[in-house]
Design an enzyme around this catalytic site. Structure first.
Site, PDB file in Angstrom:
ATOM      1  N   TRP A 127     -15.715   0.440   6.769  1.00 16.13           N
ATOM      2  CA  TRP A 127     -15.542   0.692   5.602  1.00 16.13           C
ATOM      3  C   TRP A 127     -16.521   0.912   5.024  1.00 16.13           C
ATOM      4  CZ3 TRP A 127     -12.384  -0.196   1.396  1.00 16.13           C
ATOM      5  CH2 TRP A 127     -12.149   0.917  -0.316  1.00 16.13           C
ATOM      6  N   ASP A 208      -6.792  -5.667   6.407  1.00 17.32           N
ATOM      7  CA  ASP A 208      -7.260  -4.387   5.267  1.00 17.32           C
ATOM      8  C   ASP A 208      -6.569  -3.465   5.991  1.00 17.32           C
ATOM      9  OD1 ASP A 208      -7.587  -2.043   3.542  1.00 17.32           O
ATOM     10  OD2 ASP A 208      -9.393  -1.948   4.514  1.00 17.32           O
ATOM     11  N   ALA A 210      -4.566   0.226   6.312  1.00 14.18           N
ATOM     12  CA  ALA A 210      -4.752   1.477   5.448  1.00 14.18           C
ATOM     13  C   ALA A 210      -4.120   2.622   6.024  1.00 14.18           C
ATOM     14  CB  ALA A 210      -5.844   1.017   4.982  1.00 14.18           C
ATOM     15  N   LYS A 243      -2.605   7.320   2.081  1.00 10.20           N
ATOM     16  CA  LYS A 243      -2.502   8.022   3.348  1.00 10.20           C
ATOM     17  C   LYS A 243      -0.933   8.039   4.390  1.00 10.20           C
ATOM     18  CE  LYS A 243      -6.735   7.850   3.400  1.00 10.20           C
ATOM     19  NZ  LYS A 243      -7.184   6.390   2.062  1.00 10.20           N
TER      20      LYS A 243
END
Length: 394
Positions: A127, A208, A210, A243
């Site tokens: 990302w 991470d 997400a 999300k």
């Protein structure tokens, strides 16, 4: 004094959004921005979120600050959703943050405080905001091989070889599920091998996560994070609710620091509170409170999970449909990776000039590295995209 400032590079995705808006073609397709869209192109408010907001409006009687680390009930609810019984709760410090970006930023700041000379190993690609924040903080970045441009899967041998060069005091940044931007994920055996390397090198993992619930399901998507947290002495976990709860603008995230035992809890928790104080004092609460209400209410949780499954299955259906359409048009299985990828994104593994050709000739908008948001598709645009991909020779 401000005349000394230097212009910063434009955000490529925001620039792409403007190009899309200015395109008059009715058949244009937006696959750039990383938000979920339903078949009508809308990013809806989830049913459970609406219900929780209504209940909150009726019952909330104060907007006073929460603690520097946010409401402990939010941390407890997120801990259970993310880690289950993988590690004891009383070994894990946690702080609410403004979204997953805030969680990553605070994690990198904590790394810098603890080890000013730490290197952070980052997947190639990752990302872009990971790299941007690390550069801003002057933290050394070491890329490790991840995406295989030929197979469009994981270059696992290259990844392991690169991670073996890490050492104690370094950090290895991993995507818990639904790798952004590639969509290519490690399998269970590969995660075991990564853990073995982490234990051998002494490097600290940072995960991470997400997109929990967008890949193979809420529990399946947490499996790797739980396995890592249970196996290593300590780790960092940055989580986002944008999300899976659809609360993008509420900026709801959590940073957790898992330690080997309870002795480090007070120090870690105090450090997280200190970092929050330096950056924004008290974290935003509205989204965090909605998440807490949903996760702690059986009816709201069940409805949220059902709708999350609808979202996940919609994206899987779009992946399968696109791979099938491309197989029909190309007469080959070379696009089968699209059905194997998970999450919102897939990386086509093509060149910037062909991405530009998709945009110029067909009004298909995706990031220059060929990352596309699968959730930007619908039944009508899948064949449009497939024909365009074949036409430009991908």
């Amino acid at each position: 004094m401000f005349e000394t400032l230097k212009a910063q590079p434009a955000d490529k995705i925001l620039a792409l959004m403007q190009l899309y808006r200015d395109d008059p073609r009715e058949t244009k397709v937006d696959l750039g921005v990383g938000v979920y869209k339903d078949a009508t192109g809308l990013t809806p408010v989830m049913r459970a979120v609406k219900a929780a907001e209504h209940k909150l409006w009726e019952t909330q009687d104060s907007k006073v600050y929460t603690g520097l680390a946010g409401d402990p009930a939010f941390a407890d609810a997120m801990f259970t959703m993310l880690l289950g019984d993988a590690v004891p709760r009383n070994t894990t410090a946690a702080a609410a943050t403004p979204g997953g970006t805030g969680a990553c930023r605070q994690a990198f700041e904590m790394i810098q405080m603890a080890r000013p000379d730490a290197r952070v190993f980052v997947s190639d690609p990752t990302w872009p905001n990971h790299l941007s924040i690390l550069k801003y903080l002057n933290i050394e970045v070491v890329p490790y091989r991840y995406f295989d441009e030929e197979t469009r899967g994981v270059d696992f041998d290259g990844m392991i070889a690169d991670l073996k060069t890490a050492k104690k005091g370094d950090v290895v940044l991993l995507h818990g599920c639904c790798h952004n931007p590639t969509g290519a994920n490690l399998n269970a055996a590969e995660w075991d091998a990564v853990i073995e390397v982490l234990l051998q090198t002494g490097a600290t993992p940072m995960i991470d996560i997400a997109y929990q619930g967008f890949g193979d399901g809420l529990e399946a998507d947490a499996a790797a994070t739980r396995k890592v947290a249970a196996a290593v002495p300590e780790c960092l976990i940055a989580a986002s609710c944008s999300k899976n709860f659809g609360i993008y603008r509420e900026r709801t995230g959590l940073l957790m620091v898992v330690a080997a035992d309870t002795s480090a809890l007070t120090l870690n928790q105090g450090t997280l509170a200190f970092l929050n104080r330096q950056n924004y004092s008290f974290p935003p609460d509205h989204g965090a409170r909605l998440v807490t209400m949903i996760l702690n209410d059986d009816a709201l949780r069940a409805d949220w999970m059902a709708e999350l499954e609808e979202v996940r299955n919609t994206m899987l259906g779009l992946r399968t449909a696109l791979a099938s359409e491309l197989q029909k048009l190309s007469g080959s299985d070379r696009f089968g990776f699209l059905a194997q990828h998970r999450g919102m994104f897939s990386r086509l593994g093509t060149t910037p000039d062909k991405v530009e050709a998709l945009r110029d000739k067909h009004g298909i908008y995706m990031v220059g590295d060929s990352r596309m948001n699968i959730a930007g598709l619908n039944a009508e645009s899948v064949p449009i995209l497939a024909r365009a991909i074949i036409d430009v020779g991908i």
